[in-house]
Design a protein around this motif. Structure first.
Motif, PDB file in Angstrom:
ATOM      1  N   TYR A 292     -67.556  43.466  14.691  1.00  0.00           N
ATOM      2  CA  TYR A 292     -67.236  43.909  16.063  1.00  0.00           C
ATOM      3  C   TYR A 292     -65.729  43.316  16.155  1.00  0.00           C
ATOM      4  O   TYR A 292     -65.368  42.292  15.282  1.00  0.00           O
ATOM      5  CB  TYR A 292     -67.857  42.969  16.983  1.00  0.00           C
ATOM      6  CG  TYR A 292     -67.467  42.779  18.357  1.00  0.00           C
ATOM      7  CD1 TYR A 292     -67.391  43.808  19.317  1.00  0.00           C
ATOM      8  CD2 TYR A 292     -66.701  41.479  18.891  1.00  0.00           C
ATOM      9  CE1 TYR A 292     -66.601  43.398  20.622  1.00  0.00           C
ATOM     10  CE2 TYR A 292     -65.976  41.278  19.963  1.00  0.00           C
ATOM     11  CZ  TYR A 292     -66.113  42.443  20.810  1.00  0.00           C
ATOM     12  OH  TYR A 292     -65.556  42.277  22.114  1.00  0.00           O
TER      13      TYR A 292
ATOM     14  N   TYR B  98     -62.584  42.747  18.829  1.00  0.00           N
ATOM     15  CA  TYR B  98     -62.566  42.610  20.489  1.00  0.00           C
ATOM     16  C   TYR B  98     -61.678  43.670  21.221  1.00  0.00           C
ATOM     17  O   TYR B  98     -61.839  43.687  22.329  1.00  0.00           O
ATOM     18  CB  TYR B  98     -62.354  41.211  20.770  1.00  0.00           C
ATOM     19  CG  TYR B  98     -60.893  40.743  20.462  1.00  0.00           C
ATOM     20  CD1 TYR B  98     -59.612  40.904  21.446  1.00  0.00           C
ATOM     21  CD2 TYR B  98     -60.541  40.022  19.351  1.00  0.00           C
ATOM     22  CE1 TYR B  98     -58.490  40.332  21.258  1.00  0.00           C
ATOM     23  CE2 TYR B  98     -59.263  39.693  18.879  1.00  0.00           C
ATOM     24  CZ  TYR B  98     -58.334  39.785  19.757  1.00  0.00           C
ATOM     25  OH  TYR B  98     -57.014  39.427  19.250  1.00  0.00           O
ATOM     26  N   ALA B  99     -60.600  44.402  20.193  1.00  0.00           N
ATOM     27  CA  ALA B  99     -59.932  45.221  20.665  1.00  0.00           C
ATOM     28  C   ALA B  99     -59.370  46.240  19.555  1.00  0.00           C
ATOM     29  O   ALA B  99     -59.600  45.938  18.344  1.00  0.00           O
ATOM     30  CB  ALA B  99     -58.576  44.803  21.501  1.00  0.00           C
ATOM     31  N   PRO B 100     -59.057  47.493  19.999  1.00  0.00           N
ATOM     32  CA  PRO B 100     -58.655  48.433  18.831  1.00  0.00           C
ATOM     33  C   PRO B 100     -57.393  47.788  17.850  1.00  0.00           C
ATOM     34  O   PRO B 100     -56.520  47.035  18.422  1.00  0.00           O
ATOM     35  CB  PRO B 100     -57.999  49.586  19.538  1.00  0.00           C
ATOM     36  CG  PRO B 100     -58.800  49.601  20.922  1.00  0.00           C
ATOM     37  CD  PRO B 100     -59.090  48.268  21.098  1.00  0.00           C
TER      38      PRO B 100
ATOM     39  N   LYS C 234     -57.572  45.386  16.159  1.00  0.00           N
ATOM     40  CA  LYS C 234     -57.901  43.711  15.907  1.00  0.00           C
ATOM     41  C   LYS C 234     -58.694  43.630  14.763  1.00  0.00           C
ATOM     42  O   LYS C 234     -59.698  44.705  14.502  1.00  0.00           O
ATOM     43  CB  LYS C 234     -58.360  43.003  17.108  1.00  0.00           C
ATOM     44  CG  LYS C 234     -57.274  42.983  18.175  1.00  0.00           C
ATOM     45  CD  LYS C 234     -56.033  42.144  17.590  1.00  0.00           C
ATOM     46  CE  LYS C 234     -55.215  42.022  18.631  1.00  0.00           C
ATOM     47  NZ  LYS C 234     -53.716  41.565  18.290  1.00  0.00           N
TER      48      LYS C 234
ATOM     49  N   THR D  50     -62.308  42.734  12.423  1.00  0.00           N
ATOM     50  CA  THR D  50     -63.801  42.339  12.955  1.00  0.00           C
ATOM     51  C   THR D  50     -63.847  40.955  12.563  1.00  0.00           C
ATOM     52  O   THR D  50     -62.955  40.231  11.812  1.00  0.00           O
ATOM     53  CB  THR D  50     -64.340  43.267  11.940  1.00  0.00           C
ATOM     54  OG1 THR D  50     -64.347  43.016  10.832  1.00  0.00           O
ATOM     55  CG2 THR D  50     -64.085  44.924  12.552  1.00  0.00           C
TER      56      THR D  50
ATOM     57  N   ARG E 110     -62.497  34.972  22.056  1.00  0.00           N
ATOM     58  CA  ARG E 110     -62.215  36.480  22.214  1.00  0.00           C
ATOM     59  C   ARG E 110     -63.317  37.412  21.367  1.00  0.00           C
ATOM     60  O   ARG E 110     -63.524  38.723  21.946  1.00  0.00           O
ATOM     61  CB  ARG E 110     -61.000  36.922  21.575  1.00  0.00           C
ATOM     62  CG  ARG E 110     -59.810  36.261  21.830  1.00  0.00           C
ATOM     63  CD  ARG E 110     -58.549  36.534  21.296  1.00  0.00           C
ATOM     64  NE  ARG E 110     -57.269  35.743  21.492  1.00  0.00           N
ATOM     65  CZ  ARG E 110     -56.240  35.773  20.977  1.00  0.00           C
ATOM     66  NH1 ARG E 110     -56.239  36.352  19.918  1.00  0.00           N
ATOM     67  NH2 ARG E 110     -55.358  34.816  21.472  1.00  0.00           N
ATOM     68  N   TYR E 111     -64.249  36.761  20.834  1.00  0.00           N
ATOM     69  CA  TYR E 111     -65.410  37.478  20.039  1.00  0.00           C
ATOM     70  C   TYR E 111     -66.883  37.361  20.773  1.00  0.00           C
ATOM     71  O   TYR E 111     -67.784  38.150  20.475  1.00  0.00           O
ATOM     72  CB  TYR E 111     -65.518  37.260  18.786  1.00  0.00           C
ATOM     73  CG  TYR E 111     -64.237  37.908  17.855  1.00  0.00           C
ATOM     74  CD1 TYR E 111     -64.425  39.137  17.371  1.00  0.00           C
ATOM     75  CD2 TYR E 111     -63.035  37.324  17.856  1.00  0.00           C
ATOM     76  CE1 TYR E 111     -63.261  39.645  16.510  1.00  0.00           C
ATOM     77  CE2 TYR E 111     -62.026  37.725  17.333  1.00  0.00           C
ATOM     78  CZ  TYR E 111     -62.195  39.049  16.443  1.00  0.00           C
ATOM     79  OH  TYR E 111     -61.107  39.633  15.873  1.00  0.00           O
TER      80      TYR E 111
END
Length: 167
Positions: A48, A50-52, A54, A56, A165-166
């Motif tokens: 995962y 948290y944003a394009p 960024k 994982t 953020r995650y």
């Protein structure tokens, strides 16, 4: 080991050093166990971001492993009296050129544990004169002592990023 004084490190290091409280040896030692335990609880979010654009979770942990290795190399060089300026590194390029996405989160956590335990032998072998030594990394003066504190603070910083953020 006392915390470094402000003249022992560049401005960027303040955010990491400022996170460290208590006995640095105890902090570093507990991180060898606590951080991998924290990481291994993130398996469901391993891929995962948290944003394009960024990292994982795996890439962030890989970055932490790389940074641990680089900072300890700097620490070793300066402690041994290296006079040459040590190079910087571009963290995004390092992550892009690694294959952290292809690894398991568990393997990255295990690598961190083994590396940190090894690094503790080096850190614990240093005397006050070696801890006080100044060198140059990425064009900035820094002490061995400051690098020890940055190792601990860098982990704390990224735990905070993950929680904020995650999760």
């Amino acid at each position: 080991m006392n915390p470094p004084q402000t003249q022992e490190y560049p401005e960027w290091a303040k955010r990491y050093i400022g996170l460290v409280e208590g006995n640095i040896n105890e902090v570093l030692t507990s991180q060898a166990v606590d951080f991998p335990n924290f990481v291994n609880n993130l398996i469901e979010k391993a891929d995962y971001a948290y944003a394009p654009g960024k990292w994982t979770i795996k890439e962030m942990i890989g970055h932490i492993v790389d940074t641990e290795r680089i900072l300890t190399y700097r620490l070793l060089c300066i402690a041994r009296g290296e006079k040459a300026s040590l190079p910087g590194f571009e963290e995004d390029a390092y992550v892009a050129n690694a294959h952290f996405k292809d690894r398991s989160l568990f393997s990255l956590a295990e690598e961190f544990t083994l590396m940190r335990k090894s690094h503790l032998f080096l850190i614990n072998s240093l005397n006050e004169e070696e801890l006080d030594r100044m060198g140059n990394a990425n064009g900035k003066d820094i002490s061995v002592r400051a690098l020890v504190y940055i190792l601990a603070g860098h982990i704390m910083h990224h735990i905070g990023v993950v929680k904020e953020r995650y999760l």
